[in-house]
Scaffold this motif. Structure first.
Motif, mmCIF file in Angstrom:
data_model
loop_
_atom_site.group_PDB
_atom_site.id
_atom_site.type_symbol
_atom_site.label_atom_id
_atom_site.label_comp_id
_atom_site.label_asym_id
_atom_site.label_seq_id
_atom_site.Cartn_x
_atom_site.Cartn_y
_atom_site.Cartn_z
ATOM 1 N N LYS A 19 22.591 91.044 -6.485
ATOM 2 C CA LYS A 19 21.897 92.520 -6.247
ATOM 3 C C LYS A 19 20.648 92.457 -7.073
ATOM 4 C CE LYS A 19 23.291 97.036 -7.099
ATOM 5 N NZ LYS A 19 24.078 98.121 -7.804
ATOM 6 N N GLN A 64 18.114 96.123 1.783
ATOM 7 C CA GLN A 64 18.346 97.585 2.552
ATOM 8 C C GLN A 64 17.402 98.244 2.589
ATOM 9 O OE1 GLN A 64 21.834 99.240 0.596
ATOM 10 N NE2 GLN A 64 23.051 97.179 0.365
ATOM 11 N N LYS A 65 17.555 99.276 3.470
ATOM 12 C CA LYS A 65 16.389 100.357 3.603
ATOM 13 C C LYS A 65 15.940 100.922 2.158
ATOM 14 C CE LYS A 65 14.787 104.189 6.354
ATOM 15 N NZ LYS A 65 15.190 105.037 7.447
ATOM 16 N N GLU A 85 15.292 103.856 0.269
ATOM 17 C CA GLU A 85 15.115 105.589 0.822
ATOM 18 C C GLU A 85 15.035 106.231 -0.573
ATOM 19 O OE1 GLU A 85 19.292 106.050 2.094
ATOM 20 O OE2 GLU A 85 18.351 105.491 4.203
#
Length: 329
Positions: free
Chosen positions: A252, A305-306, A308
């Protein structure tokens, strides 16, 4: 026929030592070591130049534990040369019987390196290897007491050398005589001797007890920063570096990009505290083409990931940045 295991580092000295013994009609098998901090690439090239086979030994996990806590300390950077050499010789010694070899040779030269190749250090290495009576240093043998191999006549002492000190002239002349034309600089090869890599490794080991190979490889790329919450920010310096960093990301990370300007790859490792996110966003702004703007929008989120989330920040100044950078100033 007598047989020797030659410890091949990938540098000039070790291959000259191997050639010197081969010239006496002794069968020579090269042995090189692979760890997280050095590879066999140069050793393979050097062994080919004198036409000897090469055995590669991977002792990465054991070597990492040694680097963390070396008995005899470190050199100028993170290099535990005395302990490292003793460990290598111990490995080589255990291979003697398997390969029906009589002794070990190394390219060490008395007083070439003031800390790890003085007489006391060389004696410590021999003693702690566990195979002291099987180690011969052909390049400086005449400056040392005769070994068992010389006394027994297995090796002709008169054909060994008495090189000492830091001058490379005798080795270069010998290389020219034998047609060895391609060899690396003496300082190359081991990442532990490189100041910036060593500083980043010291930082990593300060904050992590258990480290993975990818984390050690990441230390080679980009700019590295340590946050006040003890997490790591990595910034790629080039697109090529960015691709290398991406290939080593297997857990991560948070990723940061300015919304209106192109910029460098910026990754935050760790828990993503509010302070860390704000700092990483300011760093992303600094390493974007909008760095001269008073404020910039930065999008962020989990890498892969996107993205946002949006944060508006002031680009960090170079003076502020120095506080967090893990590198030689």
């Amino acid at each position: 026929m007598a047989k020797a295991l030659a410890m091949i580092s990938g540098g000039l000295d070790s291959i000259l030592a191997a050639k010197l013994i081969k010239e006496q009609g002794i069968d020579v098998l090269g042995v090189c070591f692979r760890s997280y901090f050095f590879s066999e690439e140069s050793a393979i090239k050097m062994a080919k130049q004198i036409d000897i086979p090469l055995l590669v030994v991977d002792f990465s996990p054991e070597h990492l534990e040694l680097v963390k806590n070396p008995k005899h300390g470190r050199g100028k950077n993170m290099n535990p040369c005395i302990d490292c050499h003793a460990m290598m010789m111990n490995y080589a010694g255990k291979l003697l019987e398997e390969h029906n070899a009589d002794f070990i040779i190394t390219g060490e030269v008395l007083n070439q390196r003031p800390m790890s190749q003085n007489r006391q250090a060389l004696n410590i290495v021999k003693k702690e290897s566990g195979f002291a009576d099987k180690i011969l240093r052909p390049l400086c043998a005449k400056n040392m007491d005769p070994t068992e191999m010389e006394l027994s006549g297995l090796v002709d002492r008169e054909r060994l050398l008495n090189i000492t000190g830091r001058s490379r002239k005798p080795q270069m002349e010998l290389a020219a005589k034998w047609g060895i034309t391609e060899y690396p600089s003496p300082a190359g090869g081991c990442k532990l001797t490189e100041p910036n890599y060593a500083l980043r490794l010291k930082d990593l080991l300060t904050f992590k007890e258990a480290v993975e190979e990818d984390e050690l490889s990441l230390l080679r790329y980009g700019r590295h920063f340590r946050t006040e919450d003890n997490n790591k920010i990595i910034v790629a310096r080039t697109q090529e570096e960015g691709e290398a960093i991406k290939s080593l990301i297997h857990k991560k990370y948070y990723s940061f990009h300015t919304t209106d300007f192109s910029g460098a790859l910026v990754l935050l490792e760790g828990n993503g505290t509010e302070n860390d996110i704000h700092l990483a966003a300011r760093i992303a702004a600094r390493y974007s083409k909008g760095r001269e703007k008073a404020e910039l929008k930065v999008k962020y989120g989990i890498y892969g990931q996107k993205l946002e989330n949006i944060i508006v920040v002031e680009p960090i100044t170079d003076k502020e940045l120095e506080k967090y950078m893990i590198s030689i100033k």
